[in-house]
Enzyme design. Sequence first.
Site, PDB file in Angstrom:
ATOM      1  N   GLY A  37     -22.880  12.725 -20.256  1.00  0.00           N
ATOM      2  CA  GLY A  37     -22.433  12.424 -18.904  1.00  0.00           C
ATOM      3  C   GLY A  37     -23.498  11.684 -18.126  1.00  0.00           C
ATOM      4  O   GLY A  37     -24.697  11.889 -18.348  1.00  0.00           O
ATOM      5  N   SER A  38     -23.061  10.806 -17.215  1.00  0.00           N
ATOM      6  CA  SER A  38     -24.023   9.937 -16.535  1.00  0.00           C
ATOM      7  C   SER A  38     -23.558   9.529 -15.146  1.00  0.00           C
ATOM      8  O   SER A  38     -23.861   8.427 -14.683  1.00  0.00           O
ATOM      9  CB  SER A  38     -24.257   8.671 -17.366  1.00  0.00           C
ATOM     10  OG  SER A  38     -23.015   7.983 -17.555  1.00  0.00           O
ATOM     11  N   TRP A  41     -24.571  13.214 -10.582  1.00  0.00           N
ATOM     12  CA  TRP A  41     -25.329  14.414 -10.935  1.00  0.00           C
ATOM     13  C   TRP A  41     -25.960  14.263 -12.319  1.00  0.00           C
ATOM     14  O   TRP A  41     -27.118  14.626 -12.529  1.00  0.00           O
ATOM     15  CB  TRP A  41     -24.417  15.625 -10.859  1.00  0.00           C
ATOM     16  CG  TRP A  41     -25.002  16.977 -11.138  1.00  0.00           C
ATOM     17  CD1 TRP A  41     -24.387  17.993 -11.811  1.00  0.00           C
ATOM     18  CD2 TRP A  41     -26.279  17.506 -10.724  1.00  0.00           C
ATOM     19  NE1 TRP A  41     -25.200  19.095 -11.856  1.00  0.00           N
ATOM     20  CE2 TRP A  41     -26.368  18.829 -11.192  1.00  0.00           C
ATOM     21  CE3 TRP A  41     -27.357  16.973 -10.020  1.00  0.00           C
ATOM     22  CZ2 TRP A  41     -27.484  19.640 -10.992  1.00  0.00           C
ATOM     23  CZ3 TRP A  41     -28.474  17.775  -9.800  1.00  0.00           C
ATOM     24  CH2 TRP A  41     -28.535  19.100 -10.284  1.00  0.00           C
ATOM     25  N   GLY A  42     -25.225  13.703 -13.260  1.00  0.00           N
ATOM     26  CA  GLY A  42     -25.776  13.500 -14.586  1.00  0.00           C
ATOM     27  C   GLY A  42     -27.003  12.607 -14.580  1.00  0.00           C
ATOM     28  O   GLY A  42     -27.962  12.832 -15.331  1.00  0.00           O
ATOM     29  N   LYS A 232     -16.612  28.349  -4.996  1.00  0.00           N
ATOM     30  CA  LYS A 232     -17.178  27.938  -3.712  1.00  0.00           C
ATOM     31  C   LYS A 232     -16.498  26.679  -3.188  1.00  0.00           C
ATOM     32  O   LYS A 232     -16.464  26.432  -1.976  1.00  0.00           O
ATOM     33  CB  LYS A 232     -18.687  27.763  -3.834  1.00  0.00           C
ATOM     34  CG  LYS A 232     -19.146  26.832  -4.954  1.00  0.00           C
ATOM     35  CD  LYS A 232     -19.386  25.417  -4.508  1.00  0.00           C
ATOM     36  CE  LYS A 232     -19.867  24.550  -5.659  1.00  0.00           C
ATOM     37  NZ  LYS A 232     -20.104  23.150  -5.279  1.00  0.00           N
ATOM     38  N   ARG A 296     -18.585  17.139  -0.731  1.00  0.00           N
ATOM     39  CA  ARG A 296     -17.404  16.281  -0.653  1.00  0.00           C
ATOM     40  C   ARG A 296     -16.136  17.062  -0.351  1.00  0.00           C
ATOM     41  O   ARG A 296     -15.221  16.537   0.300  1.00  0.00           O
ATOM     42  CB  ARG A 296     -17.240  15.498  -1.958  1.00  0.00           C
ATOM     43  CG  ARG A 296     -16.994  16.367  -3.188  1.00  0.00           C
ATOM     44  CD  ARG A 296     -16.658  15.541  -4.415  1.00  0.00           C
ATOM     45  NE  ARG A 296     -17.704  14.602  -4.758  1.00  0.00           N
ATOM     46  CZ  ARG A 296     -17.595  13.720  -5.765  1.00  0.00           C
ATOM     47  NH1 ARG A 296     -16.485  13.691  -6.489  1.00  0.00           N
ATOM     48  NH2 ARG A 296     -18.589  12.903  -6.041  1.00  0.00           N
ATOM     49  N   LYS A 323     -11.262  12.959  -8.306  1.00  0.00           N
ATOM     50  CA  LYS A 323     -10.448  14.072  -7.854  1.00  0.00           C
ATOM     51  C   LYS A 323     -11.296  15.139  -7.150  1.00  0.00           C
ATOM     52  O   LYS A 323     -12.415  15.422  -7.568  1.00  0.00           O
ATOM     53  CB  LYS A 323      -9.701  14.707  -9.035  1.00  0.00           C
ATOM     54  CG  LYS A 323      -8.623  13.801  -9.610  1.00  0.00           C
ATOM     55  CD  LYS A 323      -7.563  13.467  -8.567  1.00  0.00           C
ATOM     56  CE  LYS A 323      -6.454  12.586  -9.130  1.00  0.00           C
ATOM     57  NZ  LYS A 323      -5.471  12.217  -8.091  1.00  0.00           N
TER      58      LYS A 323
END
Length: 369
Positions: A37-38, A41-42, A232, A296, A323
């Site tokens: 993943g990139s 956050w990645g 959360k 977000r 999403k």
Amino acid sequence: MMAYKYTRPFKFQSLSFLSFKRFYTTKMGKERVCIIGSGNWGSAVGKIVAENVLKNSDIFEREVRQWVFEEDFKGEKLTDVINRERENPKYLPGIKFTDNIKAMPSLVEASRGASVLIFVLPHQFVRGVCNEMKNHIAENAKAISLIKGLEIKPEGVTLFSEEISRQLGINVAALSGANIADEVALERFCETTIGSRSNEDGELFFKLFNTDYFHVNVIRDYVGVELCGALKNVVAVGAGISDGLGYGSNTKAAIIRLGLMEMRKFGQTFFGTVEDATFFESCGVADLITTCSGGRNRKVAEAFAKTGKPIDVLERQMLNGQKLQGTLTAQEVHQFLDARQMTKDFPLFDTVYRIIYENAPLESIVRDI
């Protein structure tokens, strides 16, 4: 529903640092790290991991491979741009990486022979990714999931650490905390929580993630870590609705408190002895406060309350079509609770669902909780 049992959070006492290094370098060889993943956050995580690999060269191989879903960026392949410019200009512009991180468009090549897997990608891709890479990773591989989400269906709840473990046949830890990616990338101080069933894996991940500005605490309660990371977001939607109505800080504080109580109740009702202490870790109350202040989910929910636009329209306008996790999780939690006739036992979760999906009045966010 299966119950999980944990001991209290552990400290690193089972292995001294020297014996820990000796265990991983003489028994198993150096660890080969792959990040799957990139995105925003990645990329921030990749920066930390690549730097820590260099600091611990006796434990880890120098090169960190990062699987990047190939996209076009201003007429070039994104992987080519990342490798040349040492940054991800699409998802984390302006932040430079060390030269030991290599962006790779092939998942098979990125994961080939990897003994440490870091999953930081949208949860809907987990099964496909695992299926593609499962015959190419090292036999002694272990993994950590940074995926903030659960798969919640009427028949039960799937933790993505457990799904990855089932698909690949390896131990999987979890990381979650009050970690806004851009702030982490700018090296602003924060904390995070790692849940690991294995002391040895916990120590390894501590060395891989802990820095002067990104403080890691390792506990055993990986289930609690993952539950907090998903639930959360539902609370944050409620906080955003409150902000959109202009209700102020006192109201939002009440929503946060009630949300924390429902998170705790959900975990301990359906997962047995999830530790109370977990909710006071960074993955718990700290992440909840951060998400309800600047995440977000709060931002889009505030716009929803102010404009009346549908969530899918706001996703396109504000998130480039990505999403929103909180609204999806609210729907899944409702279906799970409704199958057990327990929606009224979780009034905040239920109210968020009804506002988003059943057109309940916005004012329900304070009237019905």
